[in-house]
Write a protein that holds these residues in place. Structure first.
Motif, short mmCIF file in Angstrom:
data_model
loop_
_atom_site.label_atom_id
_atom_site.label_comp_id
_atom_site.label_asym_id
_atom_site.label_seq_id
_atom_site.Cartn_x
_atom_site.Cartn_y
_atom_site.Cartn_z
N ASP A 171 0.83 -1.21 0.00
CA ASP A 171 0.00 0.00 0.00
C ASP A 171 0.86 1.26 0.00
OD1 ASP A 171 1.00 -0.20 2.52
OD2 ASP A 171 -0.93 -0.42 3.53
N LEU A 172 2.20 1.08 -0.07
CA LEU A 172 3.11 2.21 -0.20
C LEU A 172 3.82 2.13 -1.55
CD1 LEU A 172 4.78 2.23 3.34
CD2 LEU A 172 2.77 3.48 2.58
N THR A 173 3.47 3.00 -2.45
CA THR A 173 4.08 2.98 -3.78
C THR A 173 4.49 4.39 -4.18
OG1 THR A 173 1.88 3.23 -4.78
CG2 THR A 173 2.73 0.98 -4.55
N ASN A 174 5.38 4.46 -5.16
CA ASN A 174 5.79 5.75 -5.70
C ASN A 174 4.66 6.33 -6.56
OD1 ASN A 174 8.32 5.65 -4.56
ND2 ASN A 174 9.29 4.74 -6.35
N GLY A 175 4.44 7.62 -6.43
CA GLY A 175 3.47 8.28 -7.29
C GLY A 175 4.11 8.65 -8.63
N GLU A 176 3.37 9.39 -9.42
CA GLU A 176 3.92 9.84 -10.70
C GLU A 176 4.97 10.92 -10.45
OE1 GLU A 176 0.92 11.10 -13.37
OE2 GLU A 176 -0.20 9.21 -13.31
N TYR A 218 7.91 11.52 -2.37
CA TYR A 218 9.30 11.10 -2.59
C TYR A 218 9.36 9.70 -3.21
CZ TYR A 218 11.44 14.87 0.20
OH TYR A 218 11.88 16.09 0.66
N ASP A 219 10.42 9.47 -3.95
CA ASP A 219 10.78 8.10 -4.32
C ASP A 219 11.12 7.36 -3.03
OD1 ASP A 219 11.86 5.95 -6.23
OD2 ASP A 219 13.61 6.43 -4.99
N LEU A 220 10.56 6.17 -2.85
CA LEU A 220 10.72 5.46 -1.57
C LEU A 220 12.18 5.20 -1.23
CD1 LEU A 220 7.79 2.85 -1.42
CD2 LEU A 220 8.38 4.55 0.32
N LEU A 255 6.40 7.08 10.70
CA LEU A 255 5.76 7.80 9.60
C LEU A 255 6.77 8.56 8.74
CD1 LEU A 255 2.67 9.29 11.49
CD2 LEU A 255 2.74 7.22 10.10
N LEU A 256 7.95 8.84 9.31
CA LEU A 256 8.95 9.63 8.57
C LEU A 256 9.51 8.89 7.37
CD1 LEU A 256 10.80 11.31 11.59
CD2 LEU A 256 9.20 12.39 10.01
N PRO A 257 9.99 7.63 7.51
CA PRO A 257 10.48 6.91 6.32
C PRO A 257 9.37 6.18 5.57
CG PRO A 257 10.95 5.63 8.28
CD PRO A 257 10.27 6.88 8.76
N ARG A 258 8.11 6.50 5.88
CA ARG A 258 6.94 5.87 5.25
C ARG A 258 6.92 4.36 5.48
NH1 ARG A 258 5.08 6.81 -0.67
NH2 ARG A 258 3.13 5.97 0.15
N LEU A 259 7.24 3.94 6.68
CA LEU A 259 6.99 2.54 7.01
C LEU A 259 5.49 2.33 7.12
CD1 LEU A 259 9.83 1.95 9.63
CD2 LEU A 259 9.83 1.47 7.18
N TYR A 260 4.78 3.37 7.50
CA TYR A 260 3.32 3.44 7.43
C TYR A 260 2.97 4.79 6.83
CZ TYR A 260 3.08 -0.44 10.81
OH TYR A 260 3.20 -1.65 11.45
N ASP A 261 1.78 4.89 6.26
CA ASP A 261 1.27 6.17 5.77
C ASP A 261 0.28 6.75 6.78
OD1 ASP A 261 2.52 6.96 3.48
OD2 ASP A 261 1.18 5.90 2.12
#
Length: 585
Positions: free
Chosen positions: A319-324, A403-405, A381-387
């Protein structure tokens, strides 16, 4: 599910197609032999013509050799296809698991994932090999044998057809009853593996508390559950063999009885001894094909549950992906929480609620709070381990979701509560932070983390071997090595999640002093139980049940915040444990 699993046959599709072709060729060679045998008896043995016996016998040998060749080629191709398919399944699952967010990983137990990659994949591998070989060979053999039987005598061939229909119905009933128990049994394998994993990983605790008998009983119950379910399934499948034998022997008796009558009544003109021998051979081919099909059904039944479980992992999408057009550079270590709320599950209770913080780049932020106050949840939440569930978290003025993950996580180094080291040398473990790090950079990172003090005492220094999980170093040594590993990333933000709890106070102070000197531009978050670990921070964040209770300098909090005052007084006056007012999240 089939589409998901089918993708993993890539690279082995040619041998997967060749296997059934070889199997059909083998069946054709086998079906020719009974016809040739009838010719030997009727045209060679009965009239005593040795020339016919030699000629037809040579043809039988050639057919048998070609059948053997095609059988070997089919076995080799089938094994290659099945083992390659299993390899691809394990590789595909492992790669997909690496992309999972913590939220995805929370859906599965470690034991469950291990079971899927071992037992379940093995079941699928065996079933796939059976499908490529037996599921093609058995129907082909049965159909060709029935056709050949009808060319000899329609009346006798009808016996086979009736036997096939009756036995097929019986096998379908048996399989439908056994499927349910196999599905339940494989789910119970998770509990069994979990019991073993938990016991082995915590073996020191088990022995310290003399709980071997208790753990043994837990394992006995888990294994007994698996045994009972498999026993029920096997008891149902046990009817397969006697039904098969009853059908085979009944057909042989009927063919022999009716065939003998036809030979005698016709004077061996319309139905000969050779024809009877051929019919008996085809009888065995048809009924053995049914037995093979029943075995295939058993394997499919056993693997159906496994296939669903494996496909579930392969289909799981992070559920954590790079956007456009993701941002590929982190400008600085400034952090802003804009009315952030977070819950681990949708529509679940919020772990964090309305967090509103503004942190400048290069600041050191201490975080304290009671047990369950969501300190770890906040920094994850900082390194996007969760959104976030609501609001936004920005780093360097950019929402972390933009950001690019890889870029984001390479700039946010995190030393988790549970420190993990991997089997290998100290240098190899440290290079997880930066694979291209030089020996000088490794030594410098260890000095900053005060790890050089003990590493230099090892005979092999940085080439000292670390056992799996870091079991041959102390808790404090493990923490310092993990901090050094994080420093090698040269991050914009460094998060220490209770990462100096096993380090003495003096060493803790040295590490913090080293950070101030060596990485002044890095934003540092320190989650701690000790007031001494955060009293020199630029600001301290006090959390209470997922809400901000205070965010100010340590001096101001000591005057204005009750929770900070209680923690400070309990520790500086030696009047108790920190966790009386709140421990680590």
């Amino acid at each position: 599910m089939l589409k998901t699993l089918g993708r993993e046959t890539k690279g082995f599709r040619l041998v997967s197609v060749l296997t059934p072709i070889f199997m059909i060729a083998e069946v054709i060679m086998e079906m020719i032999i009974p016809k040739l045998m009838a010719s030997i008896i009727d045209n060679g043995v009965t009239p005593g013509n040795m020339q016919v016996i030699y000629t037809v016998g040579a043809q039988m040998v050639v057919a048998a050799l070609f059948g053997l060749l095609f059988g070997i080629l089919g076995a080799v191709a089938g094994s290659h296809a099945a083992t390659g398919f299993a390899r691809n399944l394990r590789r595909g699952m492992f790669r997909n698991i690496q992309t999972f967010s913590f939220a995805n990983i929370d859906k599965y137990s470690t034991a469950g994932l291990v079971t899927r990659m071992t037992t379940d994949v093995t079941n699928i591998q065996n079933a796939y090999q059976m499908l490529l070989r037996m599921s093609v060979r058995a129907p082909a053999s049965m159909i060709v044998a029935l056709i050949m039987s009808y060319t000899i005598n329609r009346r006798l061939a009808n016996i086979y057809l009736i036997a096939v229909i009756l036995l097929g119905c019986a096998l379908a009933f048996i399989m439908s009853r056994a499927t349910k128990y196999f599905g339940e049994a494989f789910r119970k394998y998770d509990d069994l593996n979990e019991s073993v994993q938990e016991n082995v990983s915590a073996i020191r605790v088990v022995k310290a508390y003399v709980r071997e008998k208790f753990e043994g009983e837990k394992f006995r119950k888990a294994s007994e559950n698996v045994r009972n379910l498999l026993m029920r399934a096997e008891l149902i499948l046990a009817w397969n063999a006697p039904l098969m034998q009853l059908t085979v022997y009944s057909c042989i008796l009927l063919i022999s009885w009716i065939g003998a009558q036809l030979i005698v009544s016709s004077g061996a003109t319309t139905f000969t001894t050779g024809d009877l021998m051929s019919m008996l051979s085809y009888c065995m081919n048809i009924l053995m094909s049914l037995m093979m099909l029943s075995t295939v059904f058993v394997m499919i039944t056993m693997s159906a549950a496994s296939a669903k479980r494996v496909a579930e992992v392969l289909d799981e999408q992070s559920d954590l992906t790079n956007g456009e057009n993701p941002v590929m550079e982190v400008r600085d270590g400034s952090v802003k929480f804009d009315h952030v709320s977070f819950a681990y599950k949708k529509d679940g209770e919020k772990a964090l609620e309305d967090i509103d913080l503004d942190i400048k780049s290069g600041e050191t932020i201490g975080i304290i709070g009671g047990t369950g106050s969501a300190k770890s949840s906040l920094v994850q939440l900082l390194p996007r381990l969760y959104d976030v569930t609501e609001g936004s978290v920005t780093i360097g003025g950019v929402d972390v979701r933009r950001y690019d993950l890889d870029t984001l996580r390479n700039n946010v180094a995190m030393v988790l509560q549970k420190n993990e080291l991997f089997s290998g040398t100290i240098a190899e473990n440290l290079r997880w932070g930066n694979p291209d790090a030089t020996d000088a950079e490794i030594e410098d990172a260890c000095k900053q983390a005060c790890a050089d003090e003990f590493v230099e005492r090892f005979p092999d220094k940085y080439q000292t071997h670390i056992e799996q999980g870091g079991n041959n170093v102390s808790g404090g040594q493990k923490q310092r090595l993990c901090i050094a590993r994080a420093l090698l990333k040269k991050p914009r933000i460094l998060i220490l999640d209770d990462s100096t709890s096993a380090v003495d106070t003096a060493t803790d102070a040295k590490i913090r002093h080293s950070f101030a000197e060596k990485i002044p531009g890095t934003t540092v978050f320190i989650i701690a139980q000790r007031i001494s670990s955060v009293e020199n921070a630029d600001k301290v964040l006090v959390l209470d049940n997922g809400r901000v209770s205070g965010f100010d300098t340590p001096a101001n909090l000591l005057k204005t915040n009750a929770i900070y005052q209680d923690v400070y007084n309990s520790q500086t006056k030696g009047s108790g444990d920190f966790d009386e007012k709140g421990g680590e999240a």
